[in-house]
Design a protein around this motif. Structure first.
Motif, PDB file in Angstrom:
ATOM      1  N   ASN A 123     -83.834   1.874   5.384  1.00  0.00           N
ATOM      2  CA  ASN A 123     -84.985   1.273   6.074  1.00  0.00           C
ATOM      3  C   ASN A 123     -86.286   2.066   5.989  1.00  0.00           C
ATOM      4  OD1 ASN A 123     -83.379  -0.894   7.395  1.00  0.00           O
ATOM      5  ND2 ASN A 123     -82.364   0.881   8.273  1.00  0.00           N
ATOM      6  N   SER A 124     -86.245   3.299   5.547  1.00  0.00           N
ATOM      7  CA  SER A 124     -87.448   4.138   5.614  1.00  0.00           C
ATOM      8  C   SER A 124     -87.401   5.233   4.557  1.00  0.00           C
ATOM      9  CB  SER A 124     -87.536   4.805   6.994  1.00  0.00           C
ATOM     10  OG  SER A 124     -86.489   5.752   7.103  1.00  0.00           O
ATOM     11  N   GLY A 125     -88.526   5.946   4.452  1.00  0.00           N
ATOM     12  CA  GLY A 125     -88.601   7.055   3.517  1.00  0.00           C
ATOM     13  C   GLY A 125     -87.688   8.199   3.923  1.00  0.00           C
ATOM     14  N   ALA A 126     -87.670   8.505   5.217  1.00  0.00           N
ATOM     15  CA  ALA A 126     -86.828   9.614   5.687  1.00  0.00           C
ATOM     16  C   ALA A 126     -85.368   9.334   5.360  1.00  0.00           C
ATOM     17  CB  ALA A 126     -87.014   9.797   7.193  1.00  0.00           C
ATOM     18  N   GLU A 127     -84.939   8.086   5.576  1.00  0.00           N
ATOM     19  CA  GLU A 127     -83.549   7.717   5.274  1.00  0.00           C
ATOM     20  C   GLU A 127     -83.277   7.794   3.767  1.00  0.00           C
ATOM     21  OE1 GLU A 127     -81.292   4.348   7.080  1.00  0.00           O
ATOM     22  OE2 GLU A 127     -83.268   3.918   7.906  1.00  0.00           O
ATOM     23  N   ALA A 128     -84.283   7.413   2.983  1.00  0.00           N
ATOM     24  CA  ALA A 128     -84.106   7.458   1.528  1.00  0.00           C
ATOM     25  C   ALA A 128     -83.872   8.901   1.074  1.00  0.00           C
ATOM     26  CB  ALA A 128     -85.326   6.872   0.827  1.00  0.00           C
ATOM     27  N   VAL A 129     -84.617   9.843   1.665  1.00  0.00           N
ATOM     28  CA  VAL A 129     -84.463  11.256   1.299  1.00  0.00           C
ATOM     29  C   VAL A 129     -83.118  11.779   1.834  1.00  0.00           C
ATOM     30  CG1 VAL A 129     -85.417  13.574   1.589  1.00  0.00           C
ATOM     31  CG2 VAL A 129     -86.962  11.639   1.267  1.00  0.00           C
ATOM     32  N   GLU A 130     -82.804  11.437   3.081  1.00  0.00           N
ATOM     33  CA  GLU A 130     -81.548  11.933   3.665  1.00  0.00           C
ATOM     34  C   GLU A 130     -80.331  11.448   2.860  1.00  0.00           C
ATOM     35  OE1 GLU A 130     -80.714  12.321   7.638  1.00  0.00           O
ATOM     36  OE2 GLU A 130     -82.712  13.057   8.183  1.00  0.00           O
ATOM     37  N   ALA A 151     -94.326  20.664   2.073  1.00  0.00           N
ATOM     38  CA  ALA A 151     -93.600  19.404   1.826  1.00  0.00           C
ATOM     39  C   ALA A 151     -93.590  18.518   3.064  1.00  0.00           C
ATOM     40  CB  ALA A 151     -92.159  19.715   1.431  1.00  0.00           C
ATOM     41  N   PHE A 152     -93.519  17.213   2.837  1.00  0.00           N
ATOM     42  CA  PHE A 152     -93.249  16.280   3.933  1.00  0.00           C
ATOM     43  C   PHE A 152     -92.192  15.302   3.447  1.00  0.00           C
ATOM     44  CE2 PHE A 152     -93.605  12.417   6.432  1.00  0.00           C
ATOM     45  CZ  PHE A 152     -93.635  12.929   7.720  1.00  0.00           C
ATOM     46  N   HIS A 153     -91.100  15.201   4.227  1.00  0.00           N
ATOM     47  CA  HIS A 153     -90.025  14.285   3.832  1.00  0.00           C
ATOM     48  C   HIS A 153     -89.619  13.358   4.964  1.00  0.00           C
ATOM     49  CE1 HIS A 153     -89.616  16.309  -0.026  1.00  0.00           C
ATOM     50  NE2 HIS A 153     -89.577  17.474   0.605  1.00  0.00           N
ATOM     51  N   GLY A 154     -90.307  13.423   6.115  1.00  0.00           N
ATOM     52  CA  GLY A 154     -89.985  12.487   7.186  1.00  0.00           C
ATOM     53  C   GLY A 154     -89.719  13.178   8.510  1.00  0.00           C
ATOM     54  N   ARG A 155     -89.375  12.344   9.514  1.00  0.00           N
ATOM     55  CA  ARG A 155     -89.266  12.854  10.892  1.00  0.00           C
ATOM     56  C   ARG A 155     -87.854  12.821  11.455  1.00  0.00           C
ATOM     57  NH1 ARG A 155     -94.442  10.562  10.879  1.00  0.00           N
ATOM     58  NH2 ARG A 155     -96.023  11.772  11.996  1.00  0.00           N
ATOM     59  N   ASP A 259     -86.118  13.686  -6.485  1.00  0.00           N
ATOM     60  CA  ASP A 259     -87.542  13.406  -6.633  1.00  0.00           C
ATOM     61  C   ASP A 259     -87.967  12.477  -5.487  1.00  0.00           C
ATOM     62  OD1 ASP A 259     -90.046  12.609  -7.594  1.00  0.00           O
ATOM     63  OD2 ASP A 259     -89.197  11.190  -9.047  1.00  0.00           O
ATOM     64  N   ASP A 260     -88.767  12.996  -4.563  1.00  0.00           N
ATOM     65  CA  ASP A 260     -89.225  12.182  -3.432  1.00  0.00           C
ATOM     66  C   ASP A 260     -90.517  11.466  -3.825  1.00  0.00           C
ATOM     67  OD1 ASP A 260     -90.243  11.088  -1.151  1.00  0.00           O
ATOM     68  OD2 ASP A 260     -89.899  12.833   0.124  1.00  0.00           O
ATOM     69  N   GLU A 261     -90.365  10.180  -4.137  1.00  0.00           N
ATOM     70  CA  GLU A 261     -91.508   9.355  -4.574  1.00  0.00           C
ATOM     71  C   GLU A 261     -91.941   8.406  -3.467  1.00  0.00           C
ATOM     72  OE1 GLU A 261     -93.065   9.058  -7.681  1.00  0.00           O
ATOM     73  OE2 GLU A 261     -91.774  10.242  -8.989  1.00  0.00           O
ATOM     74  N   VAL A 262     -91.619   8.737  -2.230  1.00  0.00           N
ATOM     75  CA  VAL A 262     -91.911   7.820  -1.132  1.00  0.00           C
ATOM     76  C   VAL A 262     -93.407   7.496  -1.080  1.00  0.00           C
ATOM     77  CG1 VAL A 262     -91.908   7.593   1.398  1.00  0.00           C
ATOM     78  CG2 VAL A 262     -89.865   8.408   0.205  1.00  0.00           C
ATOM     79  N   GLN A 263     -94.255   8.508  -1.253  1.00  0.00           N
ATOM     80  CA  GLN A 263     -95.704   8.268  -1.201  1.00  0.00           C
ATOM     81  C   GLN A 263     -96.310   8.083  -2.597  1.00  0.00           C
ATOM     82  OE1 GLN A 263     -99.606   9.765   1.302  1.00  0.00           O
ATOM     83  NE2 GLN A 263     -97.616  10.455   1.877  1.00  0.00           N
ATOM     84  N   ALA A 288     -89.715   4.381  -0.929  1.00  0.00           N
ATOM     85  CA  ALA A 288     -89.840   3.573   0.297  1.00  0.00           C
ATOM     86  C   ALA A 288     -91.278   3.040   0.310  1.00  0.00           C
ATOM     87  CB  ALA A 288     -89.525   4.399   1.538  1.00  0.00           C
ATOM     88  N   LYS A 289     -91.920   3.048   1.471  1.00  0.00           N
ATOM     89  CA  LYS A 289     -93.319   2.610   1.621  1.00  0.00           C
ATOM     90  C   LYS A 289     -93.624   1.323   0.838  1.00  0.00           C
ATOM     91  CE  LYS A 289     -95.371   7.050   2.954  1.00  0.00           C
ATOM     92  NZ  LYS A 289     -95.967   6.844   4.257  1.00  0.00           N
ATOM     93  N   SER A 290     -94.359   1.415  -0.289  1.00  0.00           N
ATOM     94  CA  SER A 290     -94.792   0.206  -1.001  1.00  0.00           C
ATOM     95  C   SER A 290     -93.649  -0.573  -1.643  1.00  0.00           C
ATOM     96  CB  SER A 290     -95.822   0.561  -2.065  1.00  0.00           C
ATOM     97  OG  SER A 290     -97.089   0.676  -1.464  1.00  0.00           O
TER      98      SER A 290
END
Ligand SMILES: Cc1ncc(COP(=O)(O)O)c(C=O)c1O
Length: 459
Positions: A123-130, A151-155, A259-263, A288-290
């Motif tokens: 459902n989200s970027g954080a979940e995609a990374v986790e 780095a930023f990977h979510g909350r 590879d975190d491509e969320v943004q 995630a995101k777009s």
């Protein structure tokens, strides 16, 4: 049609209706759930947003890169409406449905890597990374994950630990995860080693090799998680050798590259995945995101043989890849692909204009970006590089008051990032940049003698 109109200057903000709703917001929503601007939205279309008081804004934030294809993209809207008339939630674990597998097929076909891929939707970027980290740990049998400064990977819990900044993301939210090992990123404007590219010989890459000799056994490292262009950290664009060096280190030590491509993904940089600019192929990609075209959707795209090492039931979730998000996602991915040409062209135009502004305004210390993922980093002094955080906020406020929604980034809170929808016209991009430059000038003026003396071009 709203899309064609230029945003008008707003003299007073926020308007009465937004103020009224803000009282409700303050009463019922915790302040931890922050807002950047004090307006409430009534409608949006293309690259424009209208608030409940009738003010129009040009959107350079795209819901933090969630609307690469613009607000209410007609094809995405239509796909959602069609799906609404068939079925809504089913839960893929209970009864599979076509949009989930069709979107997986599409992502497998466009993700870098000449090998079979499998995808799990969340459902989200954080979940995609986790989920990417879960796969890496499960199939390597190792637990340590390397992540980078800035780095930023979510909350969520693990994502928060992978994230670098303490404030506001980790502050007093419990003990830090010992299985995350942090190492410097290639932030060449503020090199952690005080060196300069290319003379540095990529010390940040060599530092990881040193780490494996001295502090940490590479045998215990499951994955390196990296944003190919750092987002929240300040739109930091590393040299090619950085990501290529990481790939090499991973290969030498049987470590997976996540590879975190969320943004940075979904066409934002002029390629569907930013890592393509570096000719590097990761084992797992988080998006995630777009991806959802405005609906919540994330995915971990991995090498099929690795993804299949995870036992049944180990990945997924109740809402992950719900039918509406998947049909929207399919259209969104296609629309992002069609916008790649425009993104490349407008990206070059954007960088040229930002470089011109750099020549005129000493407060701009650095200009960097790829495609329509670009930023300016503001400093009080180009020599000392002291971050101009207060001035940055003043400029953002001035932009908002003049009808441009644009947001900040950066560990030092001194970066202004450009994230317009990829479908923006050159005329509107130009218009937004005019508003920004006007804001920079007015802040330089109010900063008094010292700053105005730095202005090279008089108003
Ligand atoms: C690179 C990156 N990874 C992960 C995330 C977390 O995404 P989400 O807020 O959807 O959980 C973000 C959000 O900004 C991001 O930029």
């Amino acid at each position: 049609m709203v899309r064609k109109k230029s945003p008008r200057m707003i003299s007073e903000s926020p308007g009465p209706k937004s103020r009224e709703l803000m009282k409700l917001r303050d009463k019922y929503i915790p302040k931890a759930v922050y807002n950047i601007v004090p307006i409430f939205v009534a409608s949006s279309e293309g690259v424009l947003i209208e608030d409940v008081d009738g003010n129009k804004y040009l959107d350079f934030a795209s819901g933090i890169s969630c609307l690469n294809i613009g607000h209410r993209n007609p094809q995405v809207d239509e796909a959602i409406r069609n799906q609404l008339s068939k079925y809504l939630h089913l839960c893929f674990h209970v009864t599979p449905y076509e949009p989930y597998v069709r979107l997986a097929e599409k992502l497998a076909s466009i993700a870098p890597g000449d090998f079979a891929k499998k995808i799990v939707f969340v459902n989200s970027g954080a979940e995609a990374v986790e989920n990417a980290v879960k796969v890496a740990r499960r199939c390597s049998g190792k637990s340590i994950v390397m992540a980078f400064e800035h780095a930023f990977h979510g909350r969520t819990s693990l994502a928060m630990n992978l994230t670098a900044s303490v404030h506001p993301y980790k502050f007093h939210f419990g003990s830090l995860d010992q299985s995350v090992h942090r190492t410097p990123y290639a932030y060449c404007y503020r090199c952690s080693f005080g060196l300069e590219y290319p003379g540095c010989c990529m010390r940040c890459v060599e530092y990881i090799r040193d780490t494996f000799k001295v502090h940490l056994s590479a045998d215990e490292v499951a994955a390196i998680v990296v944003e190919p262009i750092q987002g929240e950290g300040g739109f930091i664009v590393p040299p090619k050798e950085f990501l290529q060096g990481l790939r090499k280190i991973c290969d030498e030590n049987k470590i997976l590259l996540i590879d975190d491509e969320v943004q940075s993904g979904m066409g934002r940089t002029g390629r569907m995945f930013a890592i393509e600019h570096y000719s590097v192929v990761p084992e797992i990609i988080s998006v995630a995101k777009s991806l959802g075209g405005g609906l919540p959707l994330g995915a971990a795209i991995g090498k099929a043989d690795l993804m299949d090492l995870v036992h049944a039931g180990g990945l997924g979730g109740t809402f992950g890849g719900n039918p509406l998000s998947c049909v929207a996602g399919l259209k969104a991915v296609e629309q992002c692909e069609s916008a790649l040409g425009n993104t490349g062209k407008l990206g070059r135009f954007l960088m040229d204009r930002l470089r011109e502004m750099y020549e005129r305004h000493e407060i701009i210390g650095d200009v960097r970006g790829v495609g329509l993922m670009a930023c300016i980093e503001l400093v009080k002094d180009r020599k000392t590089k002291e971050p101009a955080a207060r001035e940055r906020d003043q400029i953002l406020t001035e932009c908002y008051k003049n009808g441009l929604l644009i947001i900040g980034a950066g560990s030092y809170k001194n970066v202004i990032r450009f994230l317009p929808p990829l479908i923006i016209t050159r005329e509107l991009l130009d218009k937004g940049l005019d508003i920004l430059e006007h804001a920079i000038r007015s802040i330089e003026r109010t900063e008094g003698q010292t700053t105005s003396a730095r202005l090279k071009t008089p108003m």
